[in-house]
Design an enzyme around this catalytic site. Structure first.
Site, mmCIF file in Angstrom:
data_model
loop_
_atom_site.group_PDB
_atom_site.id
_atom_site.type_symbol
_atom_site.label_atom_id
_atom_site.label_comp_id
_atom_site.label_asym_id
_atom_site.label_seq_id
_atom_site.Cartn_x
_atom_site.Cartn_y
_atom_site.Cartn_z
ATOM 1 N N TYR A 72 62.544 67.547 -2.065
ATOM 2 C CA TYR A 72 63.119 67.969 -0.482
ATOM 3 C C TYR A 72 61.859 67.669 0.351
ATOM 4 O O TYR A 72 60.737 67.838 0.019
ATOM 5 C CB TYR A 72 63.378 69.332 -0.422
ATOM 6 C CG TYR A 72 64.913 69.586 -0.809
ATOM 7 C CD1 TYR A 72 65.883 69.310 -0.021
ATOM 8 C CD2 TYR A 72 65.202 70.179 -2.038
ATOM 9 C CE1 TYR A 72 67.195 69.561 -0.507
ATOM 10 C CE2 TYR A 72 66.485 70.637 -2.426
ATOM 11 C CZ TYR A 72 67.539 69.993 -1.667
ATOM 12 O OH TYR A 72 68.743 70.536 -2.247
ATOM 13 N N THR A 73 62.281 67.013 1.433
ATOM 14 C CA THR A 73 61.101 67.033 2.558
ATOM 15 C C THR A 73 61.821 67.120 4.034
ATOM 16 O O THR A 73 62.902 67.186 4.168
ATOM 17 C CB THR A 73 60.356 65.617 2.471
ATOM 18 O OG1 THR A 73 59.233 65.709 2.996
ATOM 19 C CG2 THR A 73 61.410 64.544 2.972
ATOM 20 N N ALA A 148 53.869 62.609 3.347
ATOM 21 C CA ALA A 148 54.544 62.608 2.291
ATOM 22 C C ALA A 148 54.944 60.786 1.736
ATOM 23 O O ALA A 148 55.026 60.284 2.607
ATOM 24 C CB ALA A 148 55.792 63.176 2.400
ATOM 25 N N GLY A 150 58.079 58.773 -0.314
ATOM 26 C CA GLY A 150 59.194 58.693 -1.182
ATOM 27 C C GLY A 150 59.791 57.376 -1.060
ATOM 28 O O GLY A 150 60.149 56.625 0.153
ATOM 29 N N GLY A 161 59.871 55.252 2.617
ATOM 30 C CA GLY A 161 58.551 54.805 2.674
ATOM 31 C C GLY A 161 57.604 56.431 2.917
ATOM 32 O O GLY A 161 57.413 57.060 2.056
ATOM 33 N N CYS A 179 58.471 69.171 -1.639
ATOM 34 C CA CYS A 179 58.318 68.398 -2.618
ATOM 35 C C CYS A 179 58.215 69.218 -3.842
ATOM 36 O O CYS A 179 57.542 68.877 -5.075
ATOM 37 C CB CYS A 179 57.018 67.468 -2.599
ATOM 38 S SG CYS A 179 56.959 66.279 -0.919
#
Length: 220
Positions: A72-73, A148, A150, A161, A179
Site C-alpha cells: 500500500y502507498t 516510494a 513501484g 514509477g 509499504c
C-alpha cells in the site's frame, strides 16, 4: 522522450488509462518513451503484495488496485508523482538494474537540495536518517521514507514509477502501513525544513535523469 507535466490534480483512473495506452503504444513502436509529472487527489493504492491488514482506515480515502509491484502507498497533493514509461527492450531487460536506476535518480535529485537519500536492504524506496528525531527503542537513528518506487512491466515497457514527498499532508499516511513497514515513518522535503517547490523538484529531476540512467545502462 516526452516530458509531460500536468497542472492541477489528475484523477487516478485517468492516469492509469493513459499509462496503459502509452505503454502499449511504446511496445508497438508507435509512441516515444514518456516521463509524466503530476499530482493526485488523496488516495491509497494497493500493489500486488498488499496485505489487507495494512489498510488500517479503509474508509478514509478511495482505494485503487494499482497492479504494480509493492504494497500500500498513499498519493495526494504536494507529492510529485513521476510515471515512468520507458522501453526496456532498448535500455536493457534487467528489472533489478532498472529499479536501481530509479533509486539512483531520486537520490541524485535529493542531493541537489543537500538531502542524503539512502537505500536500505529489503526496503524498496529512498530513506533519510533523522538524527533530529527521538531514536528508535533499540538506540538506532530513526529513518523516514521520502520516496516510494513501484513499477510494472508489460512487454518490457515500464509504467507506474516514483513518488517524492515535497509537501503532502503527512497525516494522510496514517490510514495505511506504508509499504508494509511499521518500524519507520515518512517525511518530506518541507518536513526536513527545506522550502522546496514542485517546480524546483521538477528542474532537479530533469537535470539528473540522464546521468542516473546512463550509469545503469546495459546491452542485455
Amino acid at each position: 522522450m516526452e516530458w509531460k507535466t500536468s497542472p492541477g490534480i489528475v484523477p487516478y483512473p485517468e492516469a492509469l488509462a493513459f499509462m496503459e495506452a502509452r505503454a502499449a503504444a511504446i511496445a508497438a513502436g508507435e509512441a516515444d518513451e514518456c516521463l509524466w509529472f503530476l499530482e493526485h487527489p488523496p488516495l491509497y493504492t494497493a500493489g500486488t503484495s498488499a496485505k489487507p491488514q495494512d489498510l488500517t482506515d479503509p474508509d478514509r480515502f478511495p482505494v485503487f488496485d494499482a497492479g504494480r509491484g509493492g504494497q500500500y502507498t498513499y498519493h495526494g497533493p504536494g507529492q510529485r508523482i513521476v510515471y515512468v514509461m520507458l522501453d526496456l527492450n532498448r535500455r536493457g531487460r534487467d528489472v533489478r538494474r532498472f529499479v536501481g536506476a530509479l533509486e539512483d535518480w531520486v537520490i541524485a535529485t535529493l542531493a541537489e537540495f543537500n538531502v542524503r537519500g539512502e537505500r536500505r536492504a529489503g526496503r524498496v524506496g529512498v530513506w533519510v536518517v533523522r538524527p533530529d528525531r527521538t531514536p528508535n527503542a533499540d538506540g538506532t537513528a530513526r529513518e523516514d521514507k521520502i520516496a516510494a518506487i513501484g513499477v510494472k512491466l508489460r512487454r518490457w515497457v515500464s509504467f507506474h514509477g516514483v513518488s517524492i514527498n515535497v509537501e503532502p499532508d503527512l497525516t494522510h499516511f496514517s490510514g495505511i502501513i506504508p509499504c508494509g513497514i511499521r518500524e519507520h515513518g515518512v517525511t518530506s522535503l518541507v518536513d526536513l525544513g527545506l522550502p522546496v517547490t514542485m517546480t524546483d523538484l521538477d528542474i532537479a529531476l530533469r537535470a539528473t535523469f540522464d546521468a542516473a540512467f546512463a550509469a545503469r545502462s546495459c546491452s542485455c
